[in-house]
Design an enzyme around this catalytic site. Structure first.
Site, mmCIF file in Angstrom:
data_model
loop_
_atom_site.group_PDB
_atom_site.id
_atom_site.type_symbol
_atom_site.label_atom_id
_atom_site.label_comp_id
_atom_site.label_asym_id
_atom_site.label_seq_id
_atom_site.Cartn_x
_atom_site.Cartn_y
_atom_site.Cartn_z
ATOM 1 N N GLU A 54 1.002 -1.134 0.327
ATOM 2 C CA GLU A 54 0.132 0.136 -0.186
ATOM 3 C C GLU A 54 0.828 1.317 0.019
ATOM 4 O O GLU A 54 0.555 2.328 -0.648
ATOM 5 C CB GLU A 54 -0.947 0.042 1.061
ATOM 6 C CG GLU A 54 -1.460 1.332 1.587
ATOM 7 C CD GLU A 54 -2.759 1.687 0.727
ATOM 8 O OE1 GLU A 54 -3.251 2.512 0.872
ATOM 9 O OE2 GLU A 54 -3.183 0.716 -0.260
ATOM 10 N N LYS A 118 -9.985 -1.678 -3.808
ATOM 11 C CA LYS A 118 -10.039 -0.412 -3.417
ATOM 12 C C LYS A 118 -10.707 0.405 -4.515
ATOM 13 O O LYS A 118 -10.427 0.173 -5.779
ATOM 14 C CB LYS A 118 -8.620 -0.108 -3.190
ATOM 15 C CG LYS A 118 -8.570 1.306 -2.624
ATOM 16 C CD LYS A 118 -6.861 1.690 -2.452
ATOM 17 C CE LYS A 118 -6.921 3.195 -1.700
ATOM 18 N NZ LYS A 118 -5.499 3.396 -1.496
ATOM 19 N N CYS A 159 -8.295 2.476 3.087
ATOM 20 C CA CYS A 159 -7.590 3.637 3.155
ATOM 21 C C CYS A 159 -8.321 4.909 2.489
ATOM 22 O O CYS A 159 -9.206 5.275 3.043
ATOM 23 C CB CYS A 159 -6.053 3.390 2.474
ATOM 24 S SG CYS A 159 -4.881 4.434 3.078
#
Length: 276
Positions: A54, A118, A159
Site C-alpha cells: 500500500e 479499493k 485507506c
C-alpha cells in the site's frame, strides 16, 4: 431483550498493528502469531493492516498474487484454525493483467467471504510534501463490499475509500453497524485527517469505525502514521475492544437520522450493486 440477545450484542474486535516489510514470509509469520494471540484473548473479528505494498507502488508488480494465492491461503488457514472472521488487510492482486489493492475476508471455516478492491485510488500532489499517483499502477474496484457475522453486518473500505462519505452512507443503508478500513495514511495526511475522518464516518452514520495501519517505521521511504483505532458514535471516544451493538441501537433510536432524511429532496444511491 433476552439473555442470548444481550450476549450477542457485544463481541470482541481485534485490530492488529504491526510493522510490515518487503519480507513476505516474515510478514505472514507475524500475522499468524498475532491473530492466534488475538483469538486467545477472545477476538471474534480480527482486522489486519495493509501490507507494505500500500505504501510502495513499486512493490505491486513484484509481489502481486492471484486470489487464491500464497497470502490468502495462509489467511484462510488462520481464520479456520482460530474460528473467527478475518479481515485480511490488503494485498496486491493480479487479475487479467490488471493490478488491484484488495482486501480478502474469511469466515470461521476458512471460506473466502468476499474480496474488496479499493474503489478510490490515491492520486494526490501536495507541493513540497508528497506526490502519489496510484492510478499509474493500479485499477479501481467497482463494487461495494459487505459481509455478515453472527454479531453485525460489516462494510469494508481500504485507506482512501474512507474519505468518501457516500460509500459509508451506502453501507449504513445496507444495515452495517461496523465499518472497517485497513489503511496507511502518511505523516502529512495522518495527523491532519486520519482520526478526523473516522470520527466523521462514525458520527454521520451512527456506526462503529475500525482502522488498522502498519506500525510506523521511521527508516522507511514512506512512513505510515500508525494510530490504529476503534471509534464509536455519539461521544466519539476511542473505545475498547468490545463494540456494544445495543448501545448503537439506542443511539439510532434516540437520534433517528435514518428515518428523518429528506429522500424527497436528496438521495445517495449505488449505481452498481456490491458483493456481500
Amino acid at each position: 431483550m433476552n439473555a442470548v440477545t444481550r450476549v450477542m450484542s457485544k463481541f470482541r474486535l481485534a485490530v492488529v498493528q504491526l510493522q510490515v516489510s518487503s519480507d513476505k514470509a516474515n510478514n505472514l509469520s507475524k500475522v499468524r502469531r498475532l491473530v492466534k494471540e488475538a483469538a486467545g484473548q477472545g477476538g471474534k473479528v480480527v482486522l489486519l493492516p495493509v501490507r507494505r505494498s500500500e505504501c510502495f507502488l513499486s512493490f505491486f508488480s513484484k509481489y502481486a498474487e492471484k486470489i487464491p494465492g500464497e497470502t490468502t491461503q495462509m489467511l484462510s488457514e488462520v481464520a479456520k484454525e482460530n474460528k473467527l472472521h478475518l479481515v485480511g488487510g490488503s494485498i496486491p492482486e493480479e487479475d487479467g493483467g490488471k493490478l488491484y489493492n484488495t482486501c480478502a475476508v474469511f469466515g470461521p471455516e476458512g471460506e473466502l467471504i468476499l474480496k474488496h478492491r479499493k474503489i478510490h485510488l490515491f492520486d494526490i500532489d501536495v507541493p513540497g510534501k508528497i506526490r502519489f499517483q496510484e492510478s499509474e499502477t493500479l485499477s479501481p474496484g467497482n463494487s461495494l463490499s459487505t459481509f455478515d457475522t453472527p454479531f453485525c453486518r460489516v462494510g469494508v473500505g481500504i485507506c482512501y475509500d474512507m474519505r468518501f462519505a457516500e460509500l459509508a452512507q451506502l453501507y449504513n443503508r445496507k444495515g452495517c453497524q461496523l465499518l472497517v478500513y485497513p489503511g496507511a495514511f502518511n505523516m502529512t495526511t495522518g495527523p491532519a485527517h486520519w482520526e478526523l475522518l473516522q470520527r466523521a464516518r462514525a458520527l454521520d452514520n451512527q456506526t462503529y469505525v475500525a482502522t488498522a495501519s502498519p506500525a510506523r517505521d521511521e527508516a522507511a521511504s514512506y512512513v505510515a502514521w500508525g494510530h490504529s483505532t476503534v471509534l464509536y458514535v455519539l461521544t466519539l471516544h476511542v473505545c475498547g475492544p468490545t463494540p456494544d451493538l445495543q448501545y448503537l441501537a439506542d443511539v439510532r433510536q434516540q437520534i433517528p437520522i435514518s428515518s428523518q432524511r429528506r429522500d424527497d429532496l436528496y438521495a445517495v444511491t449505488a449505481v452498481q450493486q456490491g458483493s456481500g
